[in-house]
Motif scaffolding. Structure first.
Motif, PDB file in Angstrom:
ATOM      1  N   GLY A 266       0.767  -1.231   0.000  1.00  0.00           N
ATOM      2  CA  GLY A 266       0.000   0.000   0.000  1.00  0.00           C
ATOM      3  C   GLY A 266       0.794   1.274   0.000  1.00  0.00           C
ATOM      4  N   GLU A 267       0.901   1.895   1.146  1.00  0.00           N
ATOM      5  CA  GLU A 267       1.419   3.260   1.229  1.00  0.00           C
ATOM      6  C   GLU A 267       2.934   3.324   1.152  1.00  0.00           C
ATOM      7  N   TRP A 268       3.428   4.494   0.758  1.00  0.00           N
ATOM      8  CA  TRP A 268       4.843   4.769   0.943  1.00  0.00           C
ATOM      9  C   TRP A 268       4.978   5.748   2.100  1.00  0.00           C
ATOM     10  N   GLN A 269       6.043   5.603   2.833  1.00  0.00           N
ATOM     11  CA  GLN A 269       6.334   6.528   3.920  1.00  0.00           C
ATOM     12  C   GLN A 269       7.711   7.121   3.724  1.00  0.00           C
ATOM     13  N   GLY A 270       7.842   8.376   4.074  1.00  0.00           N
ATOM     14  CA  GLY A 270       9.095   9.086   3.905  1.00  0.00           C
ATOM     15  C   GLY A 270       8.862  10.578   3.960  1.00  0.00           C
ATOM     16  N   ILE A 271       9.630  11.325   3.158  1.00  0.00           N
ATOM     17  CA  ILE A 271       9.602  12.783   3.239  1.00  0.00           C
ATOM     18  C   ILE A 271       9.183  13.374   1.894  1.00  0.00           C
ATOM     19  N   ILE A 272       8.242  14.289   1.926  1.00  0.00           N
ATOM     20  CA  ILE A 272       7.959  15.124   0.763  1.00  0.00           C
ATOM     21  C   ILE A 272       8.833  16.375   0.875  1.00  0.00           C
ATOM     22  N   PHE A 318       5.076   5.674  -6.409  1.00  0.00           N
ATOM     23  CA  PHE A 318       3.972   5.047  -7.123  1.00  0.00           C
ATOM     24  C   PHE A 318       3.720   3.636  -6.592  1.00  0.00           C
ATOM     25  N   ASN A 319       2.566   3.087  -6.908  1.00  0.00           N
ATOM     26  CA  ASN A 319       2.224   1.740  -6.482  1.00  0.00           C
ATOM     27  C   ASN A 319       3.062   0.712  -7.248  1.00  0.00           C
ATOM     28  N   PRO A 320       3.574  -0.309  -6.553  1.00  0.00           N
ATOM     29  CA  PRO A 320       4.392  -1.323  -7.239  1.00  0.00           C
ATOM     30  C   PRO A 320       3.664  -2.052  -8.361  1.00  0.00           C
ATOM     31  N   SER A 321       2.327  -2.061  -8.323  1.00  0.00           N
ATOM     32  CA  SER A 321       1.562  -2.731  -9.377  1.00  0.00           C
ATOM     33  C   SER A 321       1.109  -1.772 -10.477  1.00  0.00           C
ATOM     34  N   SER A 322       1.505  -0.516 -10.383  1.00  0.00           N
ATOM     35  CA  SER A 322       1.070   0.471 -11.372  1.00  0.00           C
ATOM     36  C   SER A 322       2.016   0.489 -12.563  1.00  0.00           C
ATOM     37  N   GLU A 323       1.577   1.127 -13.630  1.00  0.00           N
ATOM     38  CA  GLU A 323       2.348   1.208 -14.852  1.00  0.00           C
ATOM     39  C   GLU A 323       3.577   2.104 -14.733  1.00  0.00           C
ATOM     40  N   ALA A 324       3.670   2.887 -13.653  1.00  0.00           N
ATOM     41  CA  ALA A 324       4.803   3.804 -13.481  1.00  0.00           C
ATOM     42  C   ALA A 324       5.995   3.154 -12.782  1.00  0.00           C
ATOM     43  N   ASN A 411      -1.635   4.504  -5.738  1.00  0.00           N
ATOM     44  CA  ASN A 411      -2.899   4.266  -6.423  1.00  0.00           C
ATOM     45  C   ASN A 411      -2.738   3.584  -7.772  1.00  0.00           C
ATOM     46  N   ILE A 412      -3.808   2.987  -8.203  1.00  0.00           N
ATOM     47  CA  ILE A 412      -3.965   2.451  -9.550  1.00  0.00           C
ATOM     48  C   ILE A 412      -5.248   3.060 -10.111  1.00  0.00           C
ATOM     49  N   PRO A 413      -5.162   3.818 -11.209  1.00  0.00           N
ATOM     50  CA  PRO A 413      -3.997   4.080 -12.044  1.00  0.00           C
ATOM     51  C   PRO A 413      -3.037   5.082 -11.411  1.00  0.00           C
ATOM     52  N   ALA A 414      -1.824   5.135 -11.970  1.00  0.00           N
ATOM     53  CA  ALA A 414      -0.797   6.039 -11.446  1.00  0.00           C
ATOM     54  C   ALA A 414      -1.192   7.503 -11.575  1.00  0.00           C
ATOM     55  N   TRP A 415      -2.113   7.798 -12.487  1.00  0.00           N
ATOM     56  CA  TRP A 415      -2.518   9.197 -12.679  1.00  0.00           C
ATOM     57  C   TRP A 415      -3.119   9.788 -11.406  1.00  0.00           C
ATOM     58  N   THR A 416      -3.726   8.965 -10.580  1.00  0.00           N
ATOM     59  CA  THR A 416      -4.263   9.469  -9.312  1.00  0.00           C
ATOM     60  C   THR A 416      -3.146  10.025  -8.449  1.00  0.00           C
ATOM     61  N   ASP A 417      -1.997   9.364  -8.426  1.00  0.00           N
ATOM     62  CA  ASP A 417      -0.848   9.880  -7.677  1.00  0.00           C
ATOM     63  C   ASP A 417      -0.312  11.163  -8.309  1.00  0.00           C
ATOM     64  N   VAL A 418      -0.363  11.245  -9.637  1.00  0.00           N
ATOM     65  CA  VAL A 418       0.035  12.482 -10.325  1.00  0.00           C
ATOM     66  C   VAL A 418      -0.828  13.640  -9.836  1.00  0.00           C
ATOM     67  N   LEU A 419      -2.138  13.429  -9.818  1.00  0.00           N
ATOM     68  CA  LEU A 419      -3.053  14.494  -9.408  1.00  0.00           C
ATOM     69  C   LEU A 419      -2.874  14.855  -7.940  1.00  0.00           C
ATOM     70  N   ASN A 420      -2.545  13.875  -7.111  1.00  0.00           N
ATOM     71  CA  ASN A 420      -2.395  14.132  -5.676  1.00  0.00           C
ATOM     72  C   ASN A 420      -1.139  14.922  -5.338  1.00  0.00           C
ATOM     73  N   LYS A 421      -0.039  14.710  -6.097  1.00  0.00           N
ATOM     74  CA  LYS A 421       1.254  15.223  -5.641  1.00  0.00           C
ATOM     75  C   LYS A 421       2.077  16.003  -6.660  1.00  0.00           C
ATOM     76  N   LEU A 422       1.755  15.928  -7.944  1.00  0.00           N
ATOM     77  CA  LEU A 422       2.715  16.404  -8.933  1.00  0.00           C
ATOM     78  C   LEU A 422       2.301  17.618  -9.739  1.00  0.00           C
ATOM     79  N   THR A 423       1.040  17.967  -9.780  1.00  0.00           N
ATOM     80  CA  THR A 423       0.640  19.141 -10.550  1.00  0.00           C
ATOM     81  C   THR A 423       0.844  20.406  -9.708  1.00  0.00           C
ATOM     82  N   PRO A 424       0.907  21.575 -10.336  1.00  0.00           N
ATOM     83  CA  PRO A 424       1.069  22.811  -9.567  1.00  0.00           C
ATOM     84  C   PRO A 424      -0.098  23.097  -8.621  1.00  0.00           C
ATOM     85  N   THR A 425      -1.226  22.448  -8.814  1.00  0.00           N
ATOM     86  CA  THR A 425      -2.379  22.666  -7.939  1.00  0.00           C
ATOM     87  C   THR A 425      -2.677  21.456  -7.062  1.00  0.00           C
ATOM     88  N   SER A 426      -1.790  20.475  -7.011  1.00  0.00           N
ATOM     89  CA  SER A 426      -2.018  19.267  -6.219  1.00  0.00           C
ATOM     90  C   SER A 426      -2.091  19.577  -4.727  1.00  0.00           C
TER      91      SER A 426
END
Length: 506
Positions: A266-272, A318-324, A411-426
């Motif tokens: 599931g989750e990753w833990q660490g530092i943003i 990203f999730n180990p089972s995701s395409e990323a 998450n699956i799909p990986a795009w959910t993680d993109v939206l959560n953390k990677l866009t300028p408005t995430s």
């Protein structure tokens, strides 16, 4: 270095807490017709547009049905929308709606209700907001059909419609402005405010005539929030709750106590390291410093001790089972204090520097001193900044911090993680940072499909790791503990299994 926290010590904390626990206090509410869940925290709002991703999903699922839903493997299937279809260029999504569904206030569920809900999500600031941005217009084709016109393809849209974006609330409650305090949905249960106490317990009663009753076999659901893990475990061990999200160090004790233990990647833990432009912490603006932080962490030692081996070392978010996912990237930052010091010196910080690292108290508290010690060994002095739990405004506090530690879903799909953390408005990119490569890939990925899209995801992931946007430690196995009188089906890529995966034990 020697880790300052051991599993033996953690067991002792739990055992000591249980030794002081009598069967008194809260009544044992569990029974064959009632499900009692221990939750990670309180619910701040009942408005799906403002809800944040995480354990709050159980509160939402009790009262709101989603348009689509996820299988245990995170594949998408129909729910309130019985069928869905994209056009050729993926800019229109047509949904066929289930007939005969009503909200708990008696209003009919139809295409107009979907339009009202999706437009409300677009105005919110919760987890649904990023996916909602792609919806340019909601067209009511007829009472049983809606068509979403998108500004561009959105790979995470279907998954979003299976959670917060897709939760259907009563249009009357939305228009009256009461939805934040009084949930009215089309879901399997209704909120019983008279049998609830804010911050203590939330009670839900089964709805008469609900269209999918067999998927929700309990007559009542009670959710009890506990932000502190030991208190939550005590409640489980003494029968006050039947289920909780646990920690690896609880597993031996849980097995001794006769509890069922299940895990799922599931989750990753660490530092943003969110201040990548160096606005609040000049040092973080240098990629060599961010890379040094990654080299300073002995991920394998932390995994074996702090996590009891429940997971895998990871430099990826990203999730180990995701395409990323790129397995080779996990070897990118071996534990190398000398390399970390060399990078710091090259960046002009040979004498070290100080940095504020914030974290939500309770959940991250045991990991923070471990990370602090590792960074201190290479000359980085961590000023620990504990913040309140999210139920008490902690999320707002994190926004101005240069770096913070949390446990993040994958998450699956990986795009959910993109939206959560990677866009300028995430939600988790509060400094609104981006770069040319990320900007380009965030345009190219939605327009691609299949192998080409997967290759672009991997390119994005590799770039993020090389530029050290984050300092992950592990992708952990999520640990779930529950009583033998219930069965729980595990669910991939979601912090909490959906309510429909809970049932009385056979």
């Amino acid at each position: 270095m020697q880790l300052t926290r051991t599993l033996t010590a953690a067991f002792a904390v739990v055992a000591l807490a249980l030794a002081g626990c009598s069967g008194g206090g809260q009544a044992n509410e569990a029974g064959s017709s009632q499900l009692v869940l221990g939750n990670n925290g309180d619910v701040l709002t009942w408005d799906p547009a403002e809800m944040k991703e995480g354990a709050v999903i159980h509160y939402a699922e009790a009262v709101y049905d989603p348009l689509l839903r996820k299988t245990p493997e995170s594949k998408i299937e129909g729910n309130l929308a019985t069928a869905y279809e994209y056009n050729a260029d993926l800019t229109e999504l047509t949904l066929k709606l289930r007939d005969g569904v009503t909200f708990s206030d008696g209003a009919a569920f139809d295409a107009d209700a979907v339009k009202v809900n999706l437009e409300a999500r677009k105005k919110g600031a919760g987890s649904a907001s990023e996916a909602a941005r792609a919806i340019e217009r909601v067209e009511v084709v007829d009472k049983a059909t809606v068509r979403l016109h998108l500004s561009e393809p959105s790979p995470g849209l279907l998954a979003a419609l299976a959670t917060y974006l897709g939760y259907m609330a009563s249009p009357t409650a939305l228009s009256s402005g009461t939805i934040a305090s009084n949930p009215v949905g089309s879901g399997p249960y209704t909120y019983d405010s008279g049998a609830s106490e804010k911050g203590v317990k939330y009670t839900f009663k089964a709805r008469d005539g609900y269209w999918n009753r067999e998927a929700f076999p309990f007559e009542n659901v009670v959710i009890r929030p506990y932000e502190e893990f030991t208190a939550r475990y005590n409640a489980l061990a003494t029968g006050q709750i039947q289920f909780m999200y646990g920690t690896p160090d609880m597993v031996p004790k849980a097995k001794t106590d006769g509890l069922t233990v299940k895990t799922v990647p599931g989750e990753w833990q660490g530092i943003i390291l969110q201040d990548r432009a160096g606005k609040a912490s000049a040092a973080l603006g240098d990629v060599r410093v961010r890379q040094a932080i990654n080299h300073a962490l002995d991920r394998k030692a932390i995994l074996d001790t702090h996590y009891g081996g429940f997971g895998q070392v990871s430099t990826q978010t990203f999730n180990p089972s995701s395409e990323a996912w790129v397995p080779e990237l996990n070897a990118r930052y071996p534990y190398d204090p000398a390399k970390a010091r060399e990078l710091l010196a090259a960046a002009g910080y040979g004498s070290g520097f100080k940095i504020k690292v914030s974290y939500s108290e309770g959940f991250m508290s045991p990991l923070v001193p471990i990370v602090t010690q590792y960074l201190g060994d290479v000359g980085i002095t961590v000023e620990q900044v504990p913040v309140n739990g999210f139920a008490n405004g902690g999320l707002e506090t994190l926004k101005g911090q240069p770096a913070f530690m949390l446990s993040f879903s994958t998450n699956i799909p990986a795009w959910t993680d993109v939206l959560n953390k990677l866009t300028p408005t995430s939600l988790w990119n509060n400094f609104k940072y981006t770069d040319e490569t990320v900007t380009r890939l965030l345009k190219e990925i939605p327009a691609a499909q299949g192998d080409k899209q997967a290759a672009l995801y991997k390119e994005l992931n590799t770039h993020l790791v090389e530029q050290a946007w984050f300092a992950p430690i592990v992708t952990q196995e999520n640990v779930y503990l529950f009583k033998s009188d219930i069965d729980v089906t595990m669910q991939q890529a979601q912090l909490m299994p959906s309510l429909r995966f809970f049932a009385p034990a056979k």
